[in-house]
Write an enzyme that holds these catalytic residues in place. Structure first.
Site, PDB file in Angstrom:
ATOM      1  N   GLU A 177      -5.077   2.465  -2.967  1.00  0.00           N
ATOM      2  CA  GLU A 177      -5.650   1.125  -2.838  1.00  0.00           C
ATOM      3  C   GLU A 177      -6.001   0.666  -4.241  1.00  0.00           C
ATOM      4  OE1 GLU A 177      -5.877  -1.187  -0.861  1.00  0.00           O
ATOM      5  OE2 GLU A 177      -6.415  -0.621   1.181  1.00  0.00           O
TER       6      GLU A 177
ATOM      7  N   GLU B 250     -11.245  -8.563  13.925  1.00  0.00           N
ATOM      8  CA  GLU B 250     -11.488  -7.118  14.015  1.00  0.00           C
ATOM      9  C   GLU B 250     -12.672  -6.773  14.911  1.00  0.00           C
ATOM     10  OE1 GLU B 250     -11.640  -4.994  10.343  1.00  0.00           O
ATOM     11  OE2 GLU B 250      -9.966  -6.097   9.450  1.00  0.00           O
TER      12      GLU B 250
ATOM     13  N   HIS C 138      -7.840  -9.055   3.325  1.00  0.00           N
ATOM     14  CA  HIS C 138      -7.161  -9.736   2.227  1.00  0.00           C
ATOM     15  C   HIS C 138      -7.126 -11.237   2.499  1.00  0.00           C
ATOM     16  CE1 HIS C 138      -5.480  -5.642   2.548  1.00  0.00           C
ATOM     17  NE2 HIS C 138      -5.474  -5.672   1.228  1.00  0.00           N
TER      18      HIS C 138
ATOM     19  N   HIS D 252      -4.216  -6.304  -6.221  1.00  0.00           N
ATOM     20  CA  HIS D 252      -4.166  -7.492  -5.364  1.00  0.00           C
ATOM     21  C   HIS D 252      -5.567  -7.891  -4.927  1.00  0.00           C
ATOM     22  CE1 HIS D 252      -3.765  -3.979  -2.675  1.00  0.00           C
ATOM     23  NE2 HIS D 252      -4.376  -4.716  -1.747  1.00  0.00           N
TER      24      HIS D 252
ATOM     25  N   CYS E 130     -13.185  -5.191   5.982  1.00  0.00           N
ATOM     26  CA  CYS E 130     -12.453  -5.441   4.742  1.00  0.00           C
ATOM     27  C   CYS E 130     -11.167  -6.176   5.094  1.00  0.00           C
ATOM     28  CB  CYS E 130     -12.105  -4.134   4.037  1.00  0.00           C
ATOM     29  SG  CYS E 130     -13.527  -3.152   3.559  1.00  0.00           S
TER      30      CYS E 130
ATOM     31  N   TYR F  65     -11.663  -1.914  -7.694  1.00  0.00           N
ATOM     32  CA  TYR F  65     -11.587  -0.453  -7.632  1.00  0.00           C
ATOM     33  C   TYR F  65     -10.140  -0.015  -7.439  1.00  0.00           C
ATOM     34  CZ  TYR F  65     -10.569  -0.500  -2.666  1.00  0.00           C
ATOM     35  OH  TYR F  65      -9.937  -0.691  -1.461  1.00  0.00           O
TER      36      TYR F  65
ATOM     37  N   HIS G 126       0.840  -1.199   0.000  1.00  0.00           N
ATOM     38  CA  HIS G 126       0.000   0.000   0.000  1.00  0.00           C
ATOM     39  C   HIS G 126       0.875   1.249   0.000  1.00  0.00           C
ATOM     40  CE1 HIS G 126      -2.745  -3.121   1.623  1.00  0.00           C
ATOM     41  NE2 HIS G 126      -3.571  -2.535   0.786  1.00  0.00           N
TER      42      HIS G 126
ATOM     43  N   TRP H 235     -14.282   2.895  -1.530  1.00  0.00           N
ATOM     44  CA  TRP H 235     -14.762   1.590  -2.019  1.00  0.00           C
ATOM     45  C   TRP H 235     -16.209   1.355  -1.600  1.00  0.00           C
ATOM     46  CZ3 TRP H 235     -10.779   2.257   1.430  1.00  0.00           C
ATOM     47  CH2 TRP H 235     -11.008   1.870   2.752  1.00  0.00           C
TER      48      TRP H 235
ATOM     49  N   GLU I 191      -7.550  -2.886  -5.784  1.00  0.00           N
ATOM     50  CA  GLU I 191      -7.965  -4.219  -5.356  1.00  0.00           C
ATOM     51  C   GLU I 191      -9.038  -4.826  -6.247  1.00  0.00           C
ATOM     52  OE1 GLU I 191      -7.199  -3.783  -0.562  1.00  0.00           O
ATOM     53  OE2 GLU I 191      -9.238  -3.489  -1.302  1.00  0.00           O
TER      54      GLU I 191
END
Length: 196
Positions: free
Chosen positions: A115, A88, A70, A33, A68, A105, A26, A162, A117
């Protein structure tokens, strides 16, 4: 989570082309990604909003959708959703359903951080109250979906870029999130179609 967590790098067609440490991807030249977004709902149809912790590298202190993250290399995105919800927000999802398999986006912060992704979107249902992890989440708020969607689309609610792009696509699936159709996993980016 460890700082050497890796993300899956993808090409424009969504094929995996390698991995990279999450801490390195980032910046001003963020490579495309694999990621995910999730929207958590309770039994009353309210959506859980989260405010990103103030020390986050991207969009610190900004309100956004529930969670959000990964997928790790070899991890199904739906499993990554469940893992990150637990980490989280301290919640276990009763269900995790794919609703927008092809969302992608690119967004740039004022400081030039990007970002970039391929980011399938999931709906999750929970029956317990969140217990936010302060390392990740600064605040939480439940909001009726209809009110939230209208406020985002009318520009009344400041939200992550996003999320602002995803909400109109979700609203187009129907007014009741519990009836949004489950998307076909075959429509996920190839890198996200994990067999195990």
């Amino acid at each position: 989570m460890t700082h050497d967590e890796h993300v899956v790098l993808v090409d424009a067609e969504g094929e995996a082309i390698g991995t990279a440490p999450k801490s390195s991807v980032h910046g001003a030249d963020t490579p495309l990604h694999l990621a995910f977004s999730s929207y958590v709902f309770d039994g009353e149809g309210r959506v859980l909003l989260t405010r990103r912790a103030s020390h986050k590298r991207t969009w610190p202190g900004v309100w956004t959708n529930s969670c959000c993250g990964h997928p790790l290399p070899g991890e199904k995105p739906a499993d990554a959703v469940a893992r990150r919800l637990a980490y989280e927000l301290g919640i276990t999802a009763a269900s995790v359903v794919l609703v927008l398999p092809g969302f992608a986006y690119r967004a740039e912060m004022n400081d030039g951080t990007v970002e970039h992704e391929m980011c399938p979107v999931y709906r999750a249902l929970v029956t317990e109250a969140p217990r936010p992890n302060p390392d990740e989440v600064g605040d939480v708020r439940w909001m009726p979906w209809k009110e939230f969607a209208e406020d985002v689309m009318s520009g009344l609610l400041a939200i992550s870029p996003w999320c602002a792009e995803q909400v109109p696509l979700l609203a187009a699936l129907g007014p009741d999130p519990s009836t949004w159709p489950e998307a076909d996993p075959a429509d996920l980016p190839p890198a996200a179609r994990v067999a195990r």
